[in-house]
Design a protein around this motif. Structure first.
Motif, short mmCIF file in Angstrom:
data_model
loop_
_atom_site.label_atom_id
_atom_site.label_comp_id
_atom_site.label_asym_id
_atom_site.label_seq_id
_atom_site.Cartn_x
_atom_site.Cartn_y
_atom_site.Cartn_z
N LEU A 1 3.56 13.46 -3.44
CA LEU A 1 3.15 12.55 -4.03
C LEU A 1 3.76 12.23 -5.63
N LEU A 2 3.33 13.50 -6.28
CA LEU A 2 4.01 12.58 -7.75
C LEU A 2 5.37 12.24 -7.44
N ALA A 3 5.72 12.41 -6.65
CA ALA A 3 7.49 11.83 -6.80
C ALA A 3 7.79 10.03 -6.36
N ALA A 4 6.38 10.08 -4.93
CA ALA A 4 5.55 8.29 -4.59
C ALA A 4 5.58 7.51 -5.75
N HIS B 1 5.08 3.53 -10.27
CA HIS B 1 5.45 3.18 -10.81
C HIS B 1 6.53 2.33 -11.73
N ALA B 2 7.38 3.09 -11.34
CA ALA B 2 8.75 1.90 -11.74
C ALA B 2 8.70 0.94 -11.14
N ALA B 3 8.80 0.88 -9.75
CA ALA B 3 8.58 -0.68 -9.35
C ALA B 3 7.07 -1.51 -9.77
N ALA B 4 6.23 -0.78 -10.31
CA ALA B 4 5.33 -2.34 -10.87
C ALA B 4 6.31 -2.30 -12.12
N THR B 5 6.87 -1.59 -12.77
CA THR B 5 7.37 -1.83 -14.14
C THR B 5 8.19 -1.95 -14.01
N GLU C 1 12.30 -6.80 -13.01
CA GLU C 1 12.75 -8.11 -11.85
C GLU C 1 11.09 -8.40 -11.07
N ASN C 2 10.06 -7.41 -11.08
CA ASN C 2 9.15 -7.37 -10.83
C ASN C 2 8.57 -8.31 -11.35
N ILE C 3 8.50 -8.20 -12.63
CA ILE C 3 8.15 -9.33 -13.54
C ILE C 3 7.58 -10.52 -12.80
N PRO C 4 6.17 -10.85 -13.35
CA PRO C 4 6.11 -12.55 -12.27
C PRO C 4 6.09 -13.28 -13.14
N ASP C 5 6.15 -14.27 -12.75
CA ASP C 5 6.77 -15.70 -12.99
C ASP C 5 5.94 -17.04 -12.27
N LEU D 1 3.56 -8.49 -6.44
CA LEU D 1 4.80 -7.30 -6.71
C LEU D 1 4.16 -6.25 -7.45
N ALA D 2 4.22 -6.78 -8.62
CA ALA D 2 4.17 -5.56 -9.96
C ALA D 2 2.79 -5.36 -9.78
N LEU D 3 1.87 -6.11 -9.42
CA LEU D 3 0.36 -5.23 -9.04
C LEU D 3 0.38 -5.06 -7.90
N GLU D 4 0.93 -5.14 -6.98
CA GLU D 4 0.67 -4.36 -6.03
C GLU D 4 1.26 -3.10 -5.95
N ALA D 5 2.07 -3.03 -6.43
CA ALA D 5 2.99 -1.10 -6.99
C ALA D 5 1.58 -0.60 -7.98
#
Length: 155
Positions: free
Chosen positions: A21-24, A29-33, A36-40, A46-50
């Motif tokens: 769970l910690l790895a996931a 968290h990496a995907a959220a930050t 490339e996932n910064i909303p334009d 995507l960042a919000l969902e992550a």
């Protein structure tokens, strides 16, 4: 069945679950930050969902940590009082003669452990069957989810 070994298996399973769970959560968290996932635009979520996924996983990790501490403090050497209580290993039989073994644990109800060639299901005192079992003795009958069980053994 050795309750000390069973407790160690439960702790080992919870430790494994926590590590996964910690790895996931770290990955989410990496995907959220990630840059490339910064909303334009307002539709790029995507960042919000992550971040929601990461938060949910962090909350679950916190629950598992609490469960680990509770199981580490549970004493497997408690003297049998003849009644079902927290830490009891209970063998039940239903109307058709099928048997099942449940362990009354403090948290993490539903966890299944293979121990001594048998599946043992962890239930909590808050579950319907757990509530019915507390305080009962060998030979008593309990009803849960439209099934009746007789208590065969308490250790």
């Amino acid at each position: 069945m050795n309750k000390a070994d069973l407790l160690q298996q439960i702790i080992k399973q919870l430790t494994t679950d926590l590590a996964l769970l910690l790895a996931a959560a770290k990955s989410a968290h990496a995907a959220a930050t990630h840059e490339e996932n910064i909303p334009d635009n307002k539709y790029a979520t995507l960042a919000l969902e992550a971040s929601y996924v990461a938060q949910g996983q962090a909350n679950r990790a916190s629950e598992i940590r609490r469960a680990l501490e509770a199981y580490k403090q549970l004493d497997s050497r408690t003297i049998a009082t003849g009644t079902v209580r927290l830490g009891a290993l209970v063998e039940l039989t239903d109307e058709e003669g099928a048997t099942k073994v449940v362990f009354i644990g403090p948290l993490e109800g539903g966890l299944k452990i293979l121990h001594g060639g048998r599946e043992i299901v962890v239930i909590t005192p808050a579950s319907p069957l757990g509530r019915e079992l507390l305080g009962k003795a060998v030979g008593d009958e309990v009803e849960s989810a439209n099934s009746e069980y007789e208590i065969l053994r308490i250790t």
